[in-house]
Design a protein around this motif. Structure first.
Motif, mmCIF file in Angstrom:
data_model
loop_
_atom_site.group_PDB
_atom_site.id
_atom_site.type_symbol
_atom_site.label_atom_id
_atom_site.label_comp_id
_atom_site.label_asym_id
_atom_site.label_seq_id
_atom_site.Cartn_x
_atom_site.Cartn_y
_atom_site.Cartn_z
ATOM 1 N N PRO A 106 -0.413 52.526 58.729
ATOM 2 C CA PRO A 106 0.588 52.964 59.710
ATOM 3 C C PRO A 106 2.016 52.494 59.389
ATOM 4 N N LEU A 107 2.139 51.386 58.653
ATOM 5 C CA LEU A 107 3.495 50.915 58.297
ATOM 6 C C LEU A 107 4.127 51.885 57.298
ATOM 7 N N LEU B 137 0.616 55.245 51.550
ATOM 8 C CA LEU B 137 0.256 56.057 52.714
ATOM 9 C C LEU B 137 -1.199 56.524 52.599
ATOM 10 N N LYS B 138 -2.105 55.616 52.881
ATOM 11 C CA LYS B 138 -3.542 55.941 52.899
ATOM 12 C C LYS B 138 -4.239 54.843 53.704
ATOM 13 N N PRO B 139 -5.500 55.053 54.134
ATOM 14 C CA PRO B 139 -6.156 54.022 54.934
ATOM 15 C C PRO B 139 -6.186 52.681 54.194
ATOM 16 N N THR B 140 -5.564 51.693 54.793
ATOM 17 C CA THR B 140 -5.438 50.381 54.144
ATOM 18 C C THR B 140 -5.532 49.288 55.199
ATOM 19 N N SER B 141 -6.195 48.192 54.842
ATOM 20 C CA SER B 141 -6.296 47.050 55.747
ATOM 21 C C SER B 141 -5.263 46.008 55.366
ATOM 22 N N ILE B 142 -4.412 45.651 56.309
ATOM 23 C CA ILE B 142 -3.404 44.628 56.018
ATOM 24 C C ILE B 142 -4.091 43.279 55.778
#
Ligand code: GDD
Ligand code: MG
Length: 344
Positions: free
Chosen positions: A89-90, A188-193
């Motif tokens: 989302p960032l 810009l893809k599903p990523t876990s911070i």
């Protein structure tokens, strides 16, 4: 200043309440969870808030657009077409977060504390590295992100999300501040911070911790929602006791109790400690409530007994019912007279 609040996720651990409302809109101590955060941000001078949403954005837009004017803040909805996790989302909101090249806050939407945004900003600016994570201590760290810092320093050495073996009791409180350079680490893809961004920043000595003072709780599941309520009310009784019901005026009140002024309470009740009662709730005669949350429009009939439970909006508890053991009723549930409900 700017902030992004992570308001995605399906809130499955807070069902059945989240079958009706997205988690950030469920009222915690008579106010939508996310309003506690928006108020904290506004108080610290934030003018631009991005809400990162992927689940039922329309309900969120409707409610929160009203608050833009009230709080004099710009609220932008950044809507994901697929869940982008806690870092993606960032990247999606990059244009807003990067626009004036100054640090921005990021926070999880299900945490409650006295948000120390101003001190956090000052601390972050003073160390000059890319990011700062607010940390708190808990007894059971395994369900959180755990942090190890260098001895005698605020620099974070390791970040381990939900460790299987004990690492430390310092945990990620879900509140961050970052320099815009952090955006270069996120695609810009599903990523876990927590698992894909923080460990790397720690290795590169770009991440510091900031110790949180006072209470903290992730209220994203019923048991913790109730514990969070206890902590929040205890803090209110110290800082703003005028907001709680005064037992000198209302003899049925025991300990910390928060009652919306539109609620009606019958005769000979005993309410408290640690109870919140929402708008338009109707409580009958001889009712006993302790450590529980009664949401808007619920009706508790005569001689009912409730402990350690959450009663959803517009639900009805019959006469002489008894409810306990972290029971959670959703929207518009009816319990017949004289029924015993435990852990449901
Ligand atoms: N926009 C968006 N998109 N938001 C998301 C998504 C997504 O795909 N997935 C989760 N979120 C939001 C949730 O709404 C919540 O505000 C936040 O991200 C964290 O997700 P949770 O599901 O609540 O994570 P957790 O409680 O298991 O763990 C996190 O919070 C702990 C503190 O409460 C982690 O950040 C841990 O490291 C941390 O200790
Ligand atoms: Mg959570």
């Amino acid at each position: 200043m700017k902030a992004l609040i992570l308001v995605g996720g399906f809130g499955t651990r807070l069902r059945p309440l989240t079958l009706t409302l997205p988690k950030p809109l469920v009222e915690f101590c008579n106010k939508p969870m996310i309003l506690h955060q928006i108020e904290g941000l506004v108080k610290a001078g934030v003018k631009d808030i991005v809400l990162a949403v992927n689940y039922r954005p329309e309900i969120m837009v409707e409610l929160l657009k009203n608050y833009e004017e009230k709080y004099n803040v710009k609220i932008t909805f950044s809507v994901e077409t697929e869940p982008l996790g806690t870092a993606g989302p960032l990247a999606l909101a990059r244009d807003i977060l990067d626009k004036d090249k100054t640090p921005f806050f990021v926070l999880n939407s299900d945490i409650i504390c006295e948000f120390p945004f101003e001190q956090l900003r000052d601390f972050h600016k003073a160390h000059g590295n890319e990011g700062t994570i607010v940390v708190t201590k808990v007894e059971e760290p395994s369900k959180y992100g755990v942090i190890v810092n260098q001895t005698g320093s605020t620099l974070i050495e390791r970040f381990v999300e939900k460790p299987v073996e004990f690492v430390s009791n310092k945990i990620n409180a879900g509140i961050y501040i970052f320099n815009p350079e952090v955006l270069n680490r996120i695609e810009l893809k599903p990523t876990s911070i927590e698992t894909q961004v923080f460990p790397r920043m720690a290795t590169e000595s770009q991440l510091h911790l900031f110790d949180l003072e006072g209470f903290w709780m992730d209220v994203g599941q019923p048991k913790d929602f109730l514990t969070g309520t206890v902590l929040y009310l205890a803090n209110l009784s110290k800082k703003q006791p005028q907001l709680l019901s005064n037992s000198a005026v209302y003899p049925y009140v025991l300990g910390n109790v928060l009652v919306d002024p539109t609620a009606k309470i019958g005769k000979d009740c005993r309410i408290g400690p640690n109870v919140t009662i929402g708008p338009n709730v109707v409580i009958g005669d001889g009712v006993r409530l302790q450590r529980c949350v009664i949401l808007e429009g619920a009706r508790i009939k005569d001689f009912a007994w409730v402990k350690n439970s959450i009663i959803g909006w517009h639900s009805t508890l019959g006469r002489w019912t008894r409810l306990e053991g972290v029971s959670v009723l959703g929207d518009d549930v009816s319990i017949n007279d004289e029924v015993y409900v435990n852990g449901v």
